[in-house]
Design an enzyme around this catalytic site. Structure first.
Site, PDB file in Angstrom:
ATOM      1  CD  GLU A  90      -3.174   1.408   2.275  1.00  0.00           C
ATOM      2  OE1 GLU A  90      -2.846   0.421   3.059  1.00  0.00           O
ATOM      3  OE2 GLU A  90      -3.635   2.172   2.280  1.00  0.00           O
ATOM      4  NE  ARG A 316       4.039  -8.214  10.364  1.00  0.00           N
ATOM      5  CZ  ARG A 316       3.274  -7.292   9.386  1.00  0.00           C
ATOM      6  NH1 ARG A 316       2.212  -8.067   9.007  1.00  0.00           N
ATOM      7  NH2 ARG A 316       3.495  -6.563   8.949  1.00  0.00           N
ATOM      8  CE  LYS A 326       3.182  -0.367   4.688  1.00  0.00           C
ATOM      9  NZ  LYS A 326       2.317   0.312   3.559  1.00  0.00           N
TER      10      LYS A 326
HETATM   11  P1  ATP Z   1      -0.174  -1.870   6.603  1.00  0.00           P
HETATM   12  O1  ATP Z   1      -1.119  -2.962   5.977  1.00  0.00           O
HETATM   13  O2  ATP Z   1      -0.409  -2.242   8.135  1.00  0.00           O
HETATM   14  O3  ATP Z   1      -0.389  -0.660   6.119  1.00  0.00           O
HETATM   15  P2  ATP Z   1       1.839  -3.906   5.965  1.00  0.00           P
HETATM   16  O4  ATP Z   1       3.137  -3.594   6.553  1.00  0.00           O
HETATM   17  O5  ATP Z   1       1.086  -4.619   5.924  1.00  0.00           O
HETATM   18  O6  ATP Z   1       1.111  -2.414   6.571  1.00  0.00           O
HETATM   19  P3  ATP Z   1       1.709  -3.403   3.065  1.00  0.00           P
HETATM   20  O7  ATP Z   1       2.080  -2.434   2.136  1.00  0.00           O
HETATM   21  O8  ATP Z   1       0.241  -4.009   2.920  1.00  0.00           O
HETATM   22  O9  ATP Z   1       2.084  -3.039   4.363  1.00  0.00           O
HETATM   23  O10 ATP Z   1       2.645  -4.580   2.812  1.00  0.00           O
HETATM   24  C1  ATP Z   1       2.983  -5.131   1.575  1.00  0.00           C
HETATM   25  C2  ATP Z   1       3.282  -6.584   1.589  1.00  0.00           C
HETATM   26  O11 ATP Z   1       4.453  -6.841   2.462  1.00  0.00           O
HETATM   27  C3  ATP Z   1       2.027  -7.565   2.215  1.00  0.00           C
HETATM   28  O12 ATP Z   1       1.918  -8.624   1.314  1.00  0.00           O
HETATM   29  C4  ATP Z   1       2.485  -7.838   3.547  1.00  0.00           C
HETATM   30  O13 ATP Z   1       2.112  -8.930   3.855  1.00  0.00           O
HETATM   31  C5  ATP Z   1       4.063  -7.860   3.397  1.00  0.00           C
HETATM   32  N1  ATP Z   1       4.715  -7.524   4.676  1.00  0.00           N
HETATM   33  C6  ATP Z   1       4.621  -6.372   5.303  1.00  0.00           C
HETATM   34  N2  ATP Z   1       5.240  -6.423   6.478  1.00  0.00           N
HETATM   35  C7  ATP Z   1       5.901  -7.499   6.430  1.00  0.00           C
HETATM   36  C8  ATP Z   1       6.862  -8.207   7.512  1.00  0.00           C
HETATM   37  N3  ATP Z   1       7.193  -7.609   8.311  1.00  0.00           N
HETATM   38  N4  ATP Z   1       7.197  -9.505   7.024  1.00  0.00           N
HETATM   39  C9  ATP Z   1       6.903 -10.248   5.971  1.00  0.00           C
HETATM   40  N5  ATP Z   1       6.143  -9.574   4.895  1.00  0.00           N
HETATM   41  C10 ATP Z   1       5.515  -8.031   5.569  1.00  0.00           C
END
Ligand code: ATP
Ligand code: MG
Length: 611
Positions: A90, A316, A326
């Site tokens: 995102e 994760r 984030k």
């Molecule tokens: P949010 O959805 O709360 O804004 P997010 O960290 O999930 O935060 P995204 O931009 O949705 O951010 O993440 C993009 C991809 O990266 C998603 O598929 C998510 O599952 C993966 N991702 C995010 N954080 C991690 C992590 N700490 N370890 C592994 N994969 C991650």
């Protein structure tokens, strides 16, 4: 585990067996048992050796459960053997090291199966998204070494399709417009132990739902007055299946769509459809979505989508002594606790890049930590190990004095200088040598001198001789102090017979070798030393950052070969660590960031604390 140790062990053992004769004879049988036991020992030894020497081998990417699952699907010719993944960030923040894990996994699995990986912006919540974030994400994915070629997509490009599918669900009696308030919806949802309650609006006719939904899109209603919900099961044991919200009203312009839309889809609704529209075969996401999978499948089953992706969840990445949320990272930026998203202390890819991390080190790290089904915390020392390992191979060695102490070589002629040969990288002979100037006045590190040396201190002290790297042996003759008693200068002598730093035959060598720079030639520089962002191993929302996480040293002296160092160039400062030229560095105002120390001092400290 890698199959390398096993293969190596096997090879050694069968070689032993060959020498021990016919296995069918009695003697052969006994020898064979001995050989097998030896083989086992060999295996253990080799495995131990490999783990000690190359921790990166354990575990490798070849064995994780996602790759096994994908391999199974390919073997069964599911999706005609096609593998297509996506990385769906995102654009509401910068990418961090956790995202790197997901990027390496998605692009890696695709590449290993001759498949494709899309970069898809999951831009369904306009209130927090921006072009700045989008651009930073593209830059970081590319920097990490991955290429989405022409497969750049945006969930926002599917808004029309998402609207159409919503209408389809309404017509099928599988979605309705609800007019409860957000609070009421929450109350009606029930809890983990109690079923939910049906909304009074659940029985609205298809006609009424279609009209209301149309009017939602036309912008006739205020935010929060109506939502579109799926009609699934308010008594479901899985809360995600209790008539989840699909579309909400939000009078907020979208950074790509402008003010075309005032209704926006929820993630759970947009994601499976985006996957299906892009012919994704394996939709890899993090564990918190495990309970959402039945809903993911419900959309795929109940909509006329063109393909049938499956969602697979993995753990994760959590890293000790930092945060990977984030929201928390954004707070550090907006409250100016750090200098920005690319502050070298941040676990963001832009921060790590500015700090001196290489994409190779980050990819190796992601490979080494593997992909598992259970959440765990990875020690940040493992990330530091990966960068040390990479920089050791590739970075040029230079001499830099961070806290200078003036040294005058009394028996070295005034106005004389000479150039000495220094090795650029002992790990890489092709990197060659360079000249470093030497003169009568030098700087050494303050901490390399003690007026009253403790027992284990072998560096410079009154009357003691040390080696100056690539130069000469020097002996401290006199200590000069200022009026407050601080040591401000050392008067020393040098031994011309030790040029290059080698002792002539029979002459004893000093125990310590120090780095140094020539005062007449050295360049002033600012050096920024970084430590962990948090002192707590598992910081929470309220944890303050480590006040010692940044230490700026302004009056450093570095060797003149660094004059043309460009931002992001990397070096090893001998005996000090790995450093990277900061983005704000200028030729006449050099700034270096310490990427990582040479040895893992932190692990040592922790170990001694535990004793
Ligand atoms: P949010 O959805 O709360 O804004 P997010 O960290 O999930 O935060 P995204 O931009 O949705 O951010 O993440 C993009 C991809 O990266 C998603 O598929 C998510 O599952 C993966 N991702 C995010 N954080 C991690 C992590 N700490 N370890 C592994 N994969 C991650
Ligand atoms: Mg997310």
């Amino acid at each position: 585990m890698s199959d390398l140790p096993r293969r190596a062990g096997t090879k050694v053992a069968w070689h032993l067996l060959d020498r021990r004769g016919d296995p069918s004879s009695k003697e052969g049988f006994i020898n064979r048992r001995a050989a097998l036991s030896e083989r086992r020992q060999c295996y253990v030894k080799i495995r131990f050796f490999l783990i000690m020497k190359m921790p990166d081998l354990e575990p490798t990417s070849s064995a994780d459960f996602i790759r096994a699952r994908v391999a199974e699907d390919v073997k069964a010719n599911k999706n005609s053997g096609r593998v297509h993944t996506r990385f769906p960030p995102e654009p509401n923040g910068y990418l961090h090291i956790g995202h790197a894990k997901s990027i390496c996994l998605n692009f890696g699995v695709a590449a290993e199966n001759n498949g494709f990986c899309n970069l898809r912006f999951d831009d369904t919540n306009p209130s927090k998204e921006s072009v700045e974030y989008e651009e930073s994400i593209k830059r970081d994915v590319r920097w990490l070494g991955f290429d989405w070629e022409d497969r750049l997509f945006y969930a926002s490009d599917y808004f029309d399709k998402l609207y159409e599918y919503a209408v389809h669900l309404i017509k099928e009696g599988k979605a309705y417009v609800d007019s409860l308030t957000a609070d009421e919806i929450r109350q009606y949802r029930g809890t983990l132990t109690e079923p939910g309650k049906e909304s009074p609006y659940r029985i609205r006719s298809v006609r009424e739902n279609l009209q209301l939904f149309e009017r939602m899109r036309e912008g006739e209603f205020e935010d929060g007055t109506h939502v579109l919900r799926a009609k699934i099961d308010m008594a479901s044991g899985n809360i995600n299946m209790r008539d989840p919200v699909l579309v909400r009203i939000m009078h907020v312009p979208h950074f790509r769509q402008g003010s075309k839309w005032v209704i926006y889809p929820m993630y759970d609704y947009a994601h499976p459809i985006s996957d299906a529209l892009e012919d994704i075969t394996h939709s890899l996401c993090t564990l918190e979505f495990e309970d959402h999978r039945p809903l993911y499948d419900w959309f795929i089953e109940n909509l006329p989508v063109p393909s049938r992706p499956v969602q697979i969840e993995f753990a994760r990445l959590n890293l000790s002594y930092t945060v990977l949320s984030k929201r928390k990272l954004l707070t550090l930026v907006t409250e100016k606790i750090v200098s920005g998203w690319d502050d070298p202390r941040m676990p963001t890819l832009s921060g790590l890049r500015r700090r001196g991390y290489t994409p190779e080190a980050i990819r190796n790290f992601c490979d080494a930590i593997g992909v598992a089904k259970r959440d765990a915390i990875v020690d940040i020392a493992q990330l530091e190990h990966a960068i040390r390992d990479d920089l050791n191979k590739r970075s040029a060695r230079v001499m830099a004095v961070l806290r200078p102490l003036r040294v005058v070589i009394e028996n070295y002629p005034e106005n004389q200088t000479e150039e000495l040969d220094a090795v650029n990288n002992p790990e890489d002979p092709s990197a060659g040598t360079r000249k470093v100037p030497f003169g009568r006045v030098l700087y050494i590190e303050q901490e390399d001198f003690r007026e009253n040396p403790p027992k284990q201190f072998f560096r410079l002290a009154p009357g003691r001789e040390v080696r100056l790297r690539y130069a000469y042996f020097i002996t401290c003759k006199e200590v000069v102090k200022d009026s407050s008693g601080n040591v401000v200068e050392l008067r020393c002598t040098y031994d011309p017979a030790t040029r290059g730093g080698d002792a002539p035959a029979g002459r004893p060598s000093p125990k310590a070798t120090l780095h140094w720079v020539s005062a007449a030639h050295a360049l002033p520089a600012e050096v920024r030393l970084y430590d962990r962002l948090f002192n707590e191993e598992r910081p929470d929302n309220d944890s303050p950052i480590n006040p010692g996480s940044l230490d700026v040293i302004r009056a450093c002296q570095v060797e003149p070969s660094l004059k043309n160092a460009k931002p992001l160039d990397r070096f090893q400062f001998e005996r000090q660590g790995y450093f990277c030229v900061d983005l704000d560095s200028k030729q006449d105002a050099l700034i270096f960031n310490r990427t990582v120390t040479l040895r893992d001092t932190w692990a040592k400290i922790e170990k001694s604390l535990k004793k």
